[in-house]
Motif scaffolding. Structure first.
Motif, mmCIF file in Angstrom:
data_model
loop_
_atom_site.group_PDB
_atom_site.id
_atom_site.type_symbol
_atom_site.label_atom_id
_atom_site.label_comp_id
_atom_site.label_asym_id
_atom_site.label_seq_id
_atom_site.Cartn_x
_atom_site.Cartn_y
_atom_site.Cartn_z
ATOM 1 N N LYS A 35 0.829 -1.205 0.000
ATOM 2 C CA LYS A 35 0.000 0.000 0.000
ATOM 3 C C LYS A 35 0.864 1.255 0.000
ATOM 4 C CE LYS A 35 -3.514 2.785 0.558
ATOM 5 N NZ LYS A 35 -4.415 3.087 -0.580
ATOM 6 N N LEU A 36 1.861 1.289 0.858
ATOM 7 C CA LEU A 36 2.726 2.470 0.947
ATOM 8 C C LEU A 36 3.495 2.682 -0.356
ATOM 9 C CD1 LEU A 36 4.118 2.189 4.594
ATOM 10 C CD2 LEU A 36 2.198 3.552 3.762
ATOM 11 N N THR A 75 2.450 2.172 -3.276
ATOM 12 C CA THR A 75 1.557 2.762 -4.286
ATOM 13 C C THR A 75 1.329 4.253 -4.074
ATOM 14 O OG1 THR A 75 -0.513 2.298 -3.069
ATOM 15 C CG2 THR A 75 0.334 0.568 -4.525
ATOM 16 N N ILE A 76 1.478 4.737 -2.842
ATOM 17 C CA ILE A 76 1.267 6.168 -2.587
ATOM 18 C C ILE A 76 2.595 6.918 -2.431
ATOM 19 C CG2 ILE A 76 -0.984 5.773 -1.504
ATOM 20 C CD1 ILE A 76 0.350 6.300 1.228
ATOM 21 N N PRO A 89 6.952 6.056 -7.325
ATOM 22 C CA PRO A 89 6.281 4.753 -7.410
ATOM 23 C C PRO A 89 7.285 3.615 -7.401
ATOM 24 C CG PRO A 89 5.345 6.306 -8.987
ATOM 25 C CD PRO A 89 6.564 6.960 -8.413
ATOM 26 N N SER A 139 -2.103 16.465 0.015
ATOM 27 C CA SER A 139 -1.266 15.407 -0.549
ATOM 28 C C SER A 139 -0.843 14.455 0.565
ATOM 29 C CB SER A 139 -0.012 15.982 -1.211
ATOM 30 O OG SER A 139 -0.341 16.857 -2.268
ATOM 31 N N TRP A 140 -0.504 13.240 0.163
ATOM 32 C CA TRP A 140 -0.003 12.302 1.167
ATOM 33 C C TRP A 140 1.301 12.801 1.788
ATOM 34 C CZ3 TRP A 140 -2.671 8.651 3.410
ATOM 35 C CH2 TRP A 140 -3.701 7.984 2.731
ATOM 36 N N SER A 168 5.543 14.721 -2.482
ATOM 37 C CA SER A 168 4.651 14.657 -3.636
ATOM 38 C C SER A 168 4.186 16.055 -4.026
ATOM 39 C CB SER A 168 3.441 13.773 -3.319
ATOM 40 O OG SER A 168 3.843 12.475 -2.953
ATOM 41 N N LEU A 198 -4.999 4.372 7.223
ATOM 42 C CA LEU A 198 -4.928 4.846 5.850
ATOM 43 C C LEU A 198 -6.281 4.724 5.159
ATOM 44 C CD1 LEU A 198 -1.481 3.332 4.783
ATOM 45 C CD2 LEU A 198 -1.951 5.674 5.522
ATOM 46 N N GLU A 201 -8.534 7.824 3.503
ATOM 47 C CA GLU A 201 -9.064 7.801 2.137
ATOM 48 C C GLU A 201 -10.585 7.881 2.121
ATOM 49 O OE1 GLU A 201 -5.770 5.441 -0.504
ATOM 50 O OE2 GLU A 201 -7.119 4.199 0.704
#
Length: 407
Positions: free
Chosen positions: A88-89, A91-92, A96, A240-241, A245, A307, A311
């Protein structure tokens, strides 16, 4: 006399006045043992991004504990929750496909990044690249490595030299980094550690263009860029996460903790860009580093639930809302004679900088008398870093409490 030795405390004063005991929390509020309610201005210690009292996290942790609490993450061992969280981490991640190395918290993450930066250059045949650079006002945790990188002088006092080959440059001038490189040579510098927003040092947003410039300098000089996002990660930056980013920093290494689980269980993670991980993943190379509780299965379950809440409830957008609301509603406090300035406008963080830094700790107790749980950071900066569930009405309550406390 109390048996508990508090962190960052004058224990004589704690013995004299007693501890402020937080008995429970609910959303943006905490309660003491008498049931008195306080608006939590700091989300614990920057970390309760989703707010207090989330039963969903408790249920996820309990379910994991009934299966297996933890075993180990060494060698070829792993738990399903830990594997799922790493995926999961990744992907964010700002880059990438980043690899994820789990730790027990932010200080672990910083020391992990410090060791890996040096180890990487060994693998790349450049063993002279050992020096780690940080900034004035910087806070990078309190392990040996983080303390050696401290840009807050009092945090390093009394220990002597904890780690060789560290340097500190001005926090707000990219040319200071360039001057250091020209002085000692890029061939001796392994990495530059940078908080996108300086946190514990007083909540200082970066000057316009600073992050892009230091990132370019590191890239041009073959120096690893380490984004310390223990504070800013997982939505604190607003919208943003990660700050990496939002500002397209593409860090070689990124340290995180706090918001990863919203503080429901201790956990940290280092994000490692694919190009940096490659020498260790091609086979035949051991990196002899790790922590007993790194990738703890129950903590991973807490992180996954955390998380999912961020979301599902669109809390990244709520953080962006707070960025704007705090900036607007705290601004009038700058006119108060006891206030030097307000620092806000980037992320769900702000600081009310007192004109007299010595008033910081006393004001914390005065704020409690007006229903606000706050904290002094840096030199007389009153830290504001609320949970993302704090409403605009509660921000009004926060400002009112500060106004009354300032008198």
């Amino acid at each position: 006399m109390t048996a508990l030795w508090h962190g960052f405390a004058d224990m004589g004063a704690v013995e004299k006045d007693g501890a402020f005991v937080v008995a429970r929390g609910d959303g943006a509020y905490i309660y003491d043992q008498a049931g008195t309610r306080y608006l939590d201005a700091t989300a614990g210690l920057w970390f309760t991004n989703i707010g207090h009292g989330r039963g969903e996290i408790a249920d996820a942790v309990a379910a994991q504990l009934r299966q297996i609490a933890h075993y180990s993450n060494f060698g070829d061992l792993a738990a399903p929750a830990t594997q799922q969280l790493a995926e999961k981490l990744s992907t964010i991640a700002p880059i990438p496909g980043s690899k994820i190395f789990f730790t027990s918290g932010g200080s672990d993450s910083v020391d992990t990044a410090a060791k890996l930066a040096r180890r990487y250059w060994q693998e790349m045949g450049k063993p002279t690249k050992k020096i780690l650079v940080s900034r004035q006002k910087a806070y990078h945790g309190m392990h040996v490595g983080g303390t050696a990188l401290a840009g807050i002088p009092v945090n390093a006092e009394g220990y002597g030299e904890l780690m060789a080959d560290t340097r500190i440059v001005a926090w707000d001038d990219a040319k200071a980094l360039l001057a250091l490189i020209e002085d000692i040579g890029a061939e001796h510098i392994a990495a530059f550690f940078c908080e996108p927003i300086i946190g514990a040092g007083g909540v200082y947003p970066p000057p316009a263009g600073y992050l892009a410039e230091v990132r370019r300098i590191c890239r041009d000089n073959d120096i690893l860029f380490v984004a310390d996002e223990v504070v800013t990660g997982f939505g604190r930056i607003g919208g943003s996460w990660f700050a990496s980013s939002r500002f397209d920093l593409q860090p070689d290494l990124m340290t995180t903790a706090k918001g990863l689980t919203s503080g429901y269980l201790p956990m940290g993670a280092v994000f490692i860009a694919p190009h940096l991980a490659e020498p260790f993943f091609r086979g035949g190379v051991w990196w002899r580093h790790g922590y007993t509780y790194g990738g703890h299965a129950a903590a991973a379950a807490a992180a996954l639930a955390n998380l999912e809440i961020i979301e599902r409830e669109n809390l990244l957008a709520e953080s962006a809302r707070l960025e704007s609301t705090l900036h607007e509603k705290l601004a009038p406090l700058a006119e108060h004679p006891r206030v030097a300035e307000i620092r806000s406008g980037l992320g769900a963080v702000a600081a009310v900088q007192l004109a007299d830094p010595a008033e910081g700790l006393p004001l914390v107790k005065t704020l409690r008398a007006h229903g606000i749980s706050g904290r002094a950071a840096g030199q007389g900066a009153m830290q504001i870093s609320p949970s993302f569930v704090m409403t605009d009405t509660q921000v009004d309550e926060l400002v009112e409490g500060f106004t009354k406390a300032l008198g």
